[in-house]
Design a protein around this motif. Structure first.
Motif, PDB file in Angstrom:
ATOM      1  N   VAL A  48       0.313   7.262   5.519  1.00  0.00           N
ATOM      2  CA  VAL A  48      -0.451   6.761   6.679  1.00  0.00           C
ATOM      3  C   VAL A  48      -0.851   5.300   6.455  1.00  0.00           C
ATOM      4  O   VAL A  48      -0.702   4.465   7.341  1.00  0.00           O
ATOM      5  CB  VAL A  48      -1.699   7.641   6.941  1.00  0.00           C
ATOM      6  CG1 VAL A  48      -2.642   6.996   7.953  1.00  0.00           C
ATOM      7  CG2 VAL A  48      -1.278   9.034   7.410  1.00  0.00           C
ATOM      8  N   ASP A  49      -1.366   4.989   5.258  1.00  0.00           N
ATOM      9  CA  ASP A  49      -1.759   3.594   4.994  1.00  0.00           C
ATOM     10  C   ASP A  49      -1.456   3.133   3.573  1.00  0.00           C
ATOM     11  O   ASP A  49      -1.928   2.086   3.142  1.00  0.00           O
ATOM     12  CB  ASP A  49      -3.254   3.381   5.307  1.00  0.00           C
ATOM     13  CG  ASP A  49      -4.146   4.189   4.373  1.00  0.00           C
ATOM     14  OD1 ASP A  49      -3.621   4.877   3.478  1.00  0.00           O
ATOM     15  OD2 ASP A  49      -5.384   4.124   4.537  1.00  0.00           O
ATOM     16  N   GLY A  50      -0.688   3.938   2.817  1.00  0.00           N
ATOM     17  CA  GLY A  50      -0.300   3.515   1.464  1.00  0.00           C
ATOM     18  C   GLY A  50      -1.291   3.877   0.378  1.00  0.00           C
ATOM     19  O   GLY A  50      -1.098   3.500  -0.778  1.00  0.00           O
ATOM     20  N   LEU A  51      -2.359   4.597   0.720  1.00  0.00           N
ATOM     21  CA  LEU A  51      -3.285   5.092  -0.318  1.00  0.00           C
ATOM     22  C   LEU A  51      -2.981   6.568  -0.531  1.00  0.00           C
ATOM     23  O   LEU A  51      -3.212   7.386   0.368  1.00  0.00           O
ATOM     24  CB  LEU A  51      -4.745   4.938   0.136  1.00  0.00           C
ATOM     25  CG  LEU A  51      -5.333   3.538   0.107  1.00  0.00           C
ATOM     26  CD1 LEU A  51      -6.693   3.539   0.810  1.00  0.00           C
ATOM     27  CD2 LEU A  51      -5.476   3.017  -1.323  1.00  0.00           C
ATOM     28  N   PHE A  52      -2.477   6.898  -1.712  1.00  0.00           N
ATOM     29  CA  PHE A  52      -2.070   8.275  -1.996  1.00  0.00           C
ATOM     30  C   PHE A  52      -3.174   8.968  -2.780  1.00  0.00           C
ATOM     31  O   PHE A  52      -3.453   8.600  -3.917  1.00  0.00           O
ATOM     32  CB  PHE A  52      -0.746   8.297  -2.767  1.00  0.00           C
ATOM     33  CG  PHE A  52       0.415   7.851  -1.933  1.00  0.00           C
ATOM     34  CD1 PHE A  52       0.625   6.501  -1.665  1.00  0.00           C
ATOM     35  CD2 PHE A  52       1.281   8.775  -1.375  1.00  0.00           C
ATOM     36  CE1 PHE A  52       1.686   6.088  -0.869  1.00  0.00           C
ATOM     37  CE2 PHE A  52       2.351   8.367  -0.582  1.00  0.00           C
ATOM     38  CZ  PHE A  52       2.549   7.021  -0.329  1.00  0.00           C
ATOM     39  N   HIS A  53      -3.792   9.964  -2.151  1.00  0.00           N
ATOM     40  CA  HIS A  53      -4.928  10.653  -2.755  1.00  0.00           C
ATOM     41  C   HIS A  53      -4.508  11.991  -3.370  1.00  0.00           C
ATOM     42  O   HIS A  53      -3.550  12.622  -2.911  1.00  0.00           O
ATOM     43  CB  HIS A  53      -5.989  10.966  -1.691  1.00  0.00           C
ATOM     44  CG  HIS A  53      -6.614   9.754  -1.082  1.00  0.00           C
ATOM     45  ND1 HIS A  53      -7.131   8.724  -1.825  1.00  0.00           N
ATOM     46  CD2 HIS A  53      -6.818   9.402   0.228  1.00  0.00           C
ATOM     47  CE1 HIS A  53      -7.635   7.792  -1.018  1.00  0.00           C
ATOM     48  NE2 HIS A  53      -7.448   8.179   0.234  1.00  0.00           N
ATOM     49  N   GLY A 111      -4.121  10.202 -10.869  1.00  0.00           N
ATOM     50  CA  GLY A 111      -3.170  10.651  -9.859  1.00  0.00           C
ATOM     51  C   GLY A 111      -2.240   9.537  -9.415  1.00  0.00           C
ATOM     52  O   GLY A 111      -1.716   8.773 -10.226  1.00  0.00           O
ATOM     53  N   ARG A 112      -2.027   9.423  -8.109  1.00  0.00           N
ATOM     54  CA  ARG A 112      -1.155   8.367  -7.580  1.00  0.00           C
ATOM     55  C   ARG A 112      -1.931   7.082  -7.285  1.00  0.00           C
ATOM     56  O   ARG A 112      -1.406   6.161  -6.666  1.00  0.00           O
ATOM     57  CB  ARG A 112      -0.425   8.867  -6.339  1.00  0.00           C
ATOM     58  CG  ARG A 112       0.654   9.918  -6.647  1.00  0.00           C
ATOM     59  CD  ARG A 112       1.452  10.307  -5.411  1.00  0.00           C
ATOM     60  NE  ARG A 112       2.696  10.995  -5.724  1.00  0.00           N
ATOM     61  CZ  ARG A 112       2.847  12.326  -5.755  1.00  0.00           C
ATOM     62  NH1 ARG A 112       1.831  13.117  -5.488  1.00  0.00           N
ATOM     63  NH2 ARG A 112       4.016  12.851  -6.047  1.00  0.00           N
ATOM     64  N   GLY A 113      -3.202   7.041  -7.689  1.00  0.00           N
ATOM     65  CA  GLY A 113      -3.921   5.765  -7.721  1.00  0.00           C
ATOM     66  C   GLY A 113      -4.852   5.464  -6.558  1.00  0.00           C
ATOM     67  O   GLY A 113      -5.537   4.442  -6.574  1.00  0.00           O
ATOM     68  N   GLY A 114      -4.896   6.330  -5.541  1.00  0.00           N
ATOM     69  CA  GLY A 114      -5.651   6.018  -4.315  1.00  0.00           C
ATOM     70  C   GLY A 114      -7.078   5.539  -4.566  1.00  0.00           C
ATOM     71  O   GLY A 114      -7.480   4.469  -4.085  1.00  0.00           O
ATOM     72  N   THR A 115      -7.853   6.303  -5.334  1.00  0.00           N
ATOM     73  CA  THR A 115      -9.264   5.931  -5.527  1.00  0.00           C
ATOM     74  C   THR A 115      -9.377   4.649  -6.359  1.00  0.00           C
ATOM     75  O   THR A 115     -10.268   3.821  -6.119  1.00  0.00           O
ATOM     76  CB  THR A 115     -10.051   7.088  -6.187  1.00  0.00           C
ATOM     77  OG1 THR A 115      -9.793   8.310  -5.480  1.00  0.00           O
ATOM     78  CG2 THR A 115     -11.542   6.821  -6.151  1.00  0.00           C
ATOM     79  N   SER A 116      -8.470   4.448  -7.312  1.00  0.00           N
ATOM     80  CA  SER A 116      -8.504   3.215  -8.133  1.00  0.00           C
ATOM     81  C   SER A 116      -8.333   1.976  -7.252  1.00  0.00           C
ATOM     82  O   SER A 116      -9.043   0.982  -7.424  1.00  0.00           O
ATOM     83  CB  SER A 116      -7.367   3.223  -9.159  1.00  0.00           C
ATOM     84  OG  SER A 116      -7.578   4.168 -10.161  1.00  0.00           O
TER      85      SER A 116
END
Ligand code: GPP
Ligand code: MG
Length: 298
Positions: A48-53, A111-116
């Motif tokens: 959706v916006d490139g942030l993978f949670h 994970g895939r970095g979303g929160t970072s």
């Protein structure tokens, strides 16, 4: 000086100080699960916006997303679920306290970095993420390159129980739905090493209710689904206290996460675990909790 990519390549081969990153059969099975994971519930939402949670959502959903024509409805639900997952991460960041641009943070189980990426974007700070999934570390590193932040947001194939990062080097450490993979005593001893006095730890987790006595059937189904060991609520506070952490905020997010699961159950990307979460939350055997704690150990 070694480039970020050279360091990453060396680390991938050896782990920290030549020690294997995966130190038990359990850790190897957890890594295998996450190395193989490619569920649309995570990939389609991330797109959706490139942030993978790799966490769940909070807040009410817009019921209008269920009403649209079939072809638009599916994407509208996915976009709405992603919004709720990003809202969860924003709430986590709200509890970090003051963070300066030259501070270093740790995302334990990144994970895939979303929160970072969200943390670095909000605070302008440095973030190190650690994960025992090489596939996820590679994915998150590629995201960092793509976003042009690879010098500030770095991902490592390392074990959160033994990060190899310097003592007292972190202003904030967080775990966003990752603590069910580790022994909490071991974890918080490592975090106590990494934080200075006054450093902050923030956790969002699912935990079982001590009052209902052990793991309910629904909680056991969640454990089975993700290859994890959900801890009791009481275990968190005991382990935190033992390592010198004093909670400053505790929020029961259970009522706020139920709408996310109701929406997810009606989506095209449901995985089959939705009924277990809804049952566990509704019967009171399981809570979705945010804990923010200060380290006051020395
Ligand atoms: C990660 O989310 C989920 C876990 C680490 C499982 C345990 C969490 C609890 C709160 C009990 P995910 O986004 O990878 O899961 P899914 O693929 O189901 O969306
Ligand atoms: Mg998910």
């Amino acid at each position: 000086m070694a480039t970020v990519n050279q360091e990453a390549a060396a680390e991938a081969k050896t782990g920290m100080a030549g020690q294997p990153v995966l130190r038990s059969a359990f850790q190897r099975s957890v890594a295998a699960y996450w190395n193989a994971e490619q569920d649309p519930v995570n990939i389609r939402l991330g797109e959706v916006d490139g942030l993978f949670h790799h966490h769940y959502g909070i807040g009410d959903y817009d019921p209008a997303v269920l009403d649209g024509p079939k072809d638009l409805r599916e994407q509208a639900i996915i976009t709405e679920m992603h919004r709720l997952e990003s809202a969860q991460a924003e709430l986590l960041l709200d509890h970090f306290g003051p963070v300066a641009g030259d501070d270093y943070l740790l995302d334990a189980g990144s994970g895939r970095g979303g929160t970072s990426f969200m943390a670095s974007q909000r605070f302008g700070c440095h973030v190190d993420g650690v994960s025992i999934s090489e596939t996820q570390v590679e994915f998150a590193r590629a995201q960092a390159e793509q976003r042009g932040v690879a010098d500030r947001v770095r991902f490592h194939f390392r074990n959160m129980l033994d990060t190899g990062l310097p003592a007292k080097s972190r202003q904030v450490i967080w775990t966003n739905e990752t603590t069910m993979y580790v022994d909490l005593g071991d974890l918080y001893r490592e975090f106590a090493r990494l934080l200075p006095n006054g450093g902050r730890y923030v956790c969002i987790t699912g935990c079982y209710n001590d009052l209902t006595g052990g793991r309910s059937r629904a909680v056991s189904q969640i454990d089975q689904h993700y290859t994890c060991n959900i801890h009791s609520r009481g275990r968190y506070f005991k382990a935190l206290a033992e390592s010198g952490f004093v909670p400053i905020s505790v929020i029961d997010l259970t009522p706020d996460t139920i709408p996310y699961w109701e929406l997810r159950a009606q989506s095209s990307v449901a995985t089959g675990i939705e009924h277990a979460f809804l049952t566990a939350y509704r019967e009171g055997s399981f809570h979705y909790l945010l804990i923010a704690a200060d380290y006051v150990g020395r």
